[in-house]
Design an enzyme around this catalytic site. Structure first.
Site, short mmCIF file in Angstrom:
data_model
loop_
_atom_site.label_atom_id
_atom_site.label_comp_id
_atom_site.label_asym_id
_atom_site.label_seq_id
_atom_site.Cartn_x
_atom_site.Cartn_y
_atom_site.Cartn_z
N ASN A 99 -28.16 -9.48 15.23
CA ASN A 99 -27.12 -8.60 14.67
C ASN A 99 -26.91 -8.92 13.17
O ASN A 99 -27.73 -9.58 12.55
CB ASN A 99 -25.82 -8.71 15.47
CG ASN A 99 -25.13 -7.36 15.61
OD1 ASN A 99 -24.98 -6.64 14.63
ND2 ASN A 99 -24.74 -7.02 16.82
N ARG A 100 -25.82 -8.45 12.61
CA ARG A 100 -25.67 -8.46 11.14
C ARG A 100 -24.90 -9.64 10.59
O ARG A 100 -23.98 -10.13 11.25
CB ARG A 100 -24.99 -7.15 10.69
CG ARG A 100 -25.87 -5.94 10.94
CD ARG A 100 -25.20 -4.63 10.62
NE ARG A 100 -26.18 -3.55 10.74
CZ ARG A 100 -26.55 -3.00 11.90
NH1 ARG A 100 -26.03 -3.41 13.04
NH2 ARG A 100 -27.48 -2.06 11.93
N HIS A 125 -30.78 -9.26 12.33
CA HIS A 125 -31.71 -9.82 13.32
C HIS A 125 -32.63 -10.93 12.79
O HIS A 125 -33.82 -10.96 13.11
CB HIS A 125 -32.57 -8.69 13.92
CG HIS A 125 -31.79 -7.71 14.76
ND1 HIS A 125 -30.64 -8.01 15.43
CD2 HIS A 125 -32.03 -6.39 15.04
CE1 HIS A 125 -30.21 -6.93 16.09
NE2 HIS A 125 -31.03 -5.93 15.86
N HIS A 201 -33.76 -7.97 22.97
CA HIS A 201 -33.54 -6.63 22.43
C HIS A 201 -34.29 -5.55 23.22
O HIS A 201 -34.86 -4.62 22.64
CB HIS A 201 -33.94 -6.61 20.96
CG HIS A 201 -33.17 -5.64 20.12
ND1 HIS A 201 -33.19 -4.28 20.36
CD2 HIS A 201 -32.33 -5.83 19.08
CE1 HIS A 201 -32.42 -3.68 19.47
NE2 HIS A 201 -31.88 -4.60 18.68
N TYR A 203 -35.12 -2.25 25.16
CA TYR A 203 -34.64 -0.86 25.19
C TYR A 203 -34.88 -0.34 26.60
O TYR A 203 -36.04 -0.24 27.03
CB TYR A 203 -35.43 0.01 24.21
CG TYR A 203 -35.09 -0.17 22.75
CD1 TYR A 203 -35.37 -1.35 22.09
CD2 TYR A 203 -34.51 0.88 22.03
CE1 TYR A 203 -35.07 -1.51 20.74
CE2 TYR A 203 -34.22 0.73 20.67
CZ TYR A 203 -34.49 -0.46 20.04
OH TYR A 203 -34.21 -0.60 18.71
N ASP A 271 -23.07 1.89 18.81
CA ASP A 271 -23.71 0.73 18.20
C ASP A 271 -22.58 -0.24 17.93
O ASP A 271 -22.25 -0.53 16.79
CB ASP A 271 -24.44 1.14 16.91
CG ASP A 271 -25.45 0.09 16.46
OD1 ASP A 271 -25.50 -0.99 17.09
OD2 ASP A 271 -26.19 0.36 15.50
N GLN A 311 -23.58 -6.06 22.61
CA GLN A 311 -23.78 -4.93 21.69
C GLN A 311 -24.38 -3.80 22.50
O GLN A 311 -25.45 -3.95 23.10
CB GLN A 311 -24.73 -5.34 20.56
CG GLN A 311 -24.99 -4.26 19.52
CD GLN A 311 -23.94 -4.20 18.40
OE1 GLN A 311 -23.12 -5.11 18.26
NE2 GLN A 311 -23.97 -3.16 17.61
N GLU A 338 -27.23 -5.79 24.48
CA GLU A 338 -27.60 -7.10 23.93
C GLU A 338 -26.44 -8.07 24.10
O GLU A 338 -25.45 -8.00 23.37
CB GLU A 338 -27.93 -6.96 22.45
CG GLU A 338 -28.95 -5.90 22.13
CD GLU A 338 -28.83 -5.43 20.68
OE1 GLU A 338 -28.66 -6.25 19.77
OE2 GLU A 338 -28.88 -4.20 20.47
C1 BGC Z 1 -28.41 -2.80 16.06
C2 BGC Z 1 -28.74 -1.45 15.48
C3 BGC Z 1 -30.15 -1.48 14.99
C4 BGC Z 1 -31.03 -1.84 16.16
C5 BGC Z 1 -32.51 -1.87 15.84
C6 BGC Z 1 -29.36 -3.10 17.16
O1 BGC Z 1 -29.12 -4.37 17.66
O2 BGC Z 1 -27.08 -2.87 16.52
O3 BGC Z 1 -27.85 -1.11 14.45
O4 BGC Z 1 -30.53 -0.26 14.44
O5 BGC Z 1 -30.66 -3.08 16.65
O6 BGC Z 1 -32.79 -2.64 14.78
#
Ligand code: BGC
Length: 379
Positions: A99-100, A125, A201, A203, A271, A311, A338
């Site tokens: 995350n950020r 990430h 991560h 999907y 998100d 997340q 996540e």
């Molecule tokens: C984030 C998104 C991001 C995605 C792919 C997610 O964990 O919250 O904002 O675009 O990852 O990178």
């Protein structure tokens, strides 16, 4: 149980060890490193394939209500796919800090650290070239009386991607022989104080990866609260209730039902980091986090975890890239759930701590349990 060995029938006890997982080649990285793929299987129809680049979940096959199997996660057929611009962290182990981190900066023990800005104006990430999803991990397959697993390990040197301290990380994937579940456990130690936040991560689309949309899936999140963000998706520091907002998933809701009512976010959909409610049963290691259900196939996914947050990302940046078996990954055609500590925790003293110190061990576990919905479950 009977097994034929050297032409002689012998008895082996019912609790006999599962065989070690199969291992095969999955090609090479562009700089020539060999990548291996491990296959873990349950006796009840779950197969997981995990590669050593990024300790990444590449395939996850689970049965539907008629026993028909489908691969329910995004990925590519080869390493080149994973190295391409189209790879948005599909199935990887994400870190050192997932995350950020606001503006890629944090201060620890009086020293300021600067990380790569790879998601303007923030760090996302774990960085660019040597984040945990891009390096090749060492792997050891194992088995015991309960199932099969693979343990990945990697030591990230001091300063890699700008983070302090040499970080030893271990990620174990385990598939119990019985049932249809996958357990991912993380461990980390360091020789200097450093932030750590690890997640997977994947999907998911329970109708099968490559299905058109995920907006028809039903979702429940065990979260009464979330962490609101600014217009760069960095938490403001507040923790607010989800009640009376499109973020209220405390009961099963269709993902698409209110997604376009999310007007106060730059995320283009879901998100958001949800704050998981406290565990109701203190004797259990794992806390219920999320339940996802696809009514068309009947597949369900229940996620439980030791992490404080999750997340929920609804694939808003997917752009129709072509993945495994020529499948197209359309806008909002998968969800990421996540489990993790809150985003930008390193800059928020009142969020759960993400600083790992020498002598401590970071530990975290998430369980993904697949099942079949009862016919009456529609809402
Ligand atoms: C984030 C998104 C991001 C995605 C792919 C997610 O964990 O919250 O904002 O675009 O990852 O990178």
């Amino acid at each position: 149980m009977k097994r034929l060995m050297f032409g002689v029938l012998i008895s082996v006890p019912a609790f006999c060890l599962a065989a070690d997982p199969e291992v095969g080649d999955f090609g090479k990285t562009s700089d020539g490193q060999a990548v291996e793929m491990y296959t873990l299987k349950s006796n009840d129809g779950l197969t997981a394939k995990i590669m050593t680049r990024g300790a990444t979940l590449v395939e996850l096959h689970v049965p539907d209500r008629d026993g028909k199997s489908a691969d329910v996660v995004f990925g590519w057929d080869d390493v080149a796919g994973y190295e391409s611009e189209d790879n948005q962290y599909f199935g990887c182990t994400t870190g050192r800090v997932c995350n950020r981190i606001a503006k890629g900066k944090f201060t620890l023990d009086g020293k300021e650290y600067t990380l790569a800005i790879n998601n303007e104006p923030n760090h996302l990430h774990g960085g660019i070239k040597r984040s945990l999803d891009k390096v090749v991990w060492k792997a050891t397959g194992f088995s015991n009386d309960r199932g099969q697993g693979v343990r990945f390990s990697y030591t990230s040197p001091d300063g890699e991607e700008g983070y302090p301290g040499a970080l030893k990380v271990q990620v174990s994937y385990f598939v119990p022989a019985k049932g249809t579940s996958l357990r991912i456990s993380y461990k980390a130690t360091t020789d200097q104080a450093t932030p750590v936040n690890l997640t997977n991560h994947a999907y998911f689309n329970l109708a099968g990866a490559g299905s058109e949309t995920v907006l028809d899936h039903m979702l429940q999140l065990n979260a009464d609260k979330y962490t609101p963000v600014d217009d760069t998706l960095i938490p403001t520091g507040k923790i607010e209730p989800v009640a009376d907002t499109p973020l209220d998933f405390t009961r099963m809701k269709k993902i698409g039902a209110r997604i376009d009512k999310l007007t106060d976010t730059a995320a283009l959909g879901y998100d958001h980091n949800f704050v998981l409610n406290a565990k109701t049963d203190a004797t259990k290691e794992l806390n219920f986090a999320a339940l996802l259900r696809d009514n068309s196939s009947g597949r369900t996914l229940r996620i439980s975890t030791t992490e404080p947050g999750i997340q929920f990302y609804s694939g808003n940046f997917l752009k129709g890239q072509q993945g495994k078996n020529g499948k197209t990954y359309a806008y909002r055609s998968a969800v990421c759930l996540e489990t993790q500590h809150f985003p930008d925790s390193v800059n928020h003293d009142d969020f759960p701590n993400t600083i790992l110190k020498p002598g401590e061990t970071f530990e975290s576990t998430t369980m993904y349990q697949f099942g079949i919905a009862k016919p009456a479950e529609k809402n």
